[in-house]
Write an enzyme that holds these catalytic residues in place. Structure first.
Site, PDB file in Angstrom:
ATOM      1  N   THR A 182     -11.020   0.963  -3.249  1.00  0.00           N
ATOM      2  CA  THR A 182     -10.746   0.753  -4.646  1.00  0.00           C
ATOM      3  C   THR A 182     -11.318  -0.391  -5.253  1.00  0.00           C
ATOM      4  OG1 THR A 182      -8.719   2.290  -4.358  1.00  0.00           O
ATOM      5  CG2 THR A 182      -9.143   1.411  -6.647  1.00  0.00           C
TER       6      THR A 182
ATOM      7  N   ASP B  96     -12.059   8.533  -9.603  1.00  0.00           N
ATOM      8  CA  ASP B  96     -11.215   7.809  -8.729  1.00  0.00           C
ATOM      9  C   ASP B  96     -12.034   6.975  -7.957  1.00  0.00           C
ATOM     10  OD1 ASP B  96      -9.758   7.499  -6.548  1.00  0.00           O
ATOM     11  OD2 ASP B  96      -8.881   9.459  -6.216  1.00  0.00           O
TER      12      ASP B  96
ATOM     13  N   TYR C   2      -2.845  -6.042   9.318  1.00  0.00           N
ATOM     14  CA  TYR C   2      -2.882  -5.922   7.540  1.00  0.00           C
ATOM     15  C   TYR C   2      -1.779  -6.605   6.946  1.00  0.00           C
ATOM     16  CZ  TYR C   2      -2.565  -3.533   3.218  1.00  0.00           C
ATOM     17  OH  TYR C   2      -2.611  -3.041   1.742  1.00  0.00           O
TER      18      TYR C   2
END
Length: 331
Positions: free
Chosen positions: A140, A92, A196
């Site tokens: 990620t 992950d 964002y």
């Protein structure tokens, strides 16, 4: 390689183009002496990359968050090629803990490591933080791969030195790297929910992939290490990456079908850069449609690349309270 080449599939200087497939660009290549790690190789272009590299003989280690999907991918690869060497390990990339565990598990296999393909990613996510408290797309797509690469780098160096075979590291970026925040990377507000934008945050992470590859390439060249580092744009492919905007993407594809690739075409550039002998000693470059192209001005900014490197090290160290990378913080 412009729009005309993309639409027509016209081949570039490499002899390949947008219509080339992963099998075509690796035809005749013997990779039986190579071990490759592919992150996110459970579906889409990641799985096709794993399948084709295994078909060429490489021992493929797939790092996957969803082990059920990984088992299905392995079963399909073996169904098509009973001799394929495929190993599955949990990974992950949004979790430092998981990344460290993956590296320990890989080292326990006592395998060499010739090729690292940083393929996995998330796209256009609603705002959320990783378990380490970092905006998820940046965590990620960039930070996770940054940490993984550095933790595996000594193994790659040792493999290249003892085998005499050039190592190769690939970061999957995107043309989306051109659509980012004004300053490129929001160093002072990575986690700012107010500013964002799911699209710009994705573009920021893809810009970071190129900058990371360029800076690592520079460092390895400076030290005379026999490892190349490049970044690739696979093209527009409708995969599970678009899960957060699936309806919109299908609508757009209907009106721009001539710009989209199928999965075998989408994996071609990755497989080309990972395996093709013509790219020996080629490093710090950006590829699309199996040809070198020029990325954005921000992606070519050496100062920005060095700043991102330092920021990434400090961010990891500040979150972990421990220097996972073995780097000294000189600030």
């Amino acid at each position: 390689m412009g729009l005309y080449s993309l639409i027509t599939g016209r081949r570039g200087p490499s002899g390949f183009g947008s219509a080339s497939t992963a099998e075509e660009v690796t035809q005749g290549i013997d990779a039986t002496h190579l071990t490759a790690i592919i992150t996110g190789g459970t579906g889409g272009i990641g799985m096709e990359t794993a399948r084709v590299m295994a078909k060429r003989g490489a021992h493929v280690v797939i790092g996957a968050r969803n082990m059920g999907a990984a088992e299905n991918a392995k079963t399909e690869i073996l169904r098509q090629n009973a001799d394929a060497r495929v190993t599955l390990l949990h990974l992950d990339l949004s979790s430092f803990r998981s990344i460290k565990a993956f590296v320990r598990d890989f080292h326990a296999l006592h395998l060499p490591l010739n090729i690292l393909i940083n393929n996995a990613g998330v796209m256009f996510c609603p705002y959320q933080l990783s378990e380490d408290g970092i905006e998820l797309q940046f965590a990620t797509n960039h930070i996770g791969h940054f940490l993984l690469t550095n933790l595996l780098l000594d193994t790659m160096k040792n493999t290249a030195k003892t085998s005499g075979v050039e190592g190769r590291i690939l970061n999957l970026s995107s043309i989306a790297h051109i659509y980012t925040y004004q300053e490129g990377i929001q160093f002072n507000s990575i986690n700012d929910i107010c500013s964002y934008s799911d699209k710009k945050a994705y573009g920021q992470s893809k810009l970071a992939n190129i900058l990371h590859a360029n800076e690592l390439s520079r460092q390895l060249q400076e030290k005379g290490v026999n490892i190349t580092v490049n970044s690739v744009h696979p093209g527009l492919i409708l995969t599970n990456l678009f899960q957060h905007t699936a309806v919109l993407m299908r609508f757009l594809k209907f009106f721009s079908f001539y710009l989209w690739k199928n999965i075998p075409q989408g994996a071609a550039t990755t497989c080309y850069v990972a395996l093709h002998p013509s790219l020996k000693e080629v490093t710090g470059k950006y590829f699309a449609d199996c040809n070198e192209v020029t990325p954005s001005k921000l992606a070519r900014d050496e100062t920005l690349a060095q700043k991102l490197w330092d920021f990434s090290v400090k961010l990891i160290n500040s979150v972990s309270k421990k220097n996972y990378l073995g780097f000294e913080d000189t600030s």
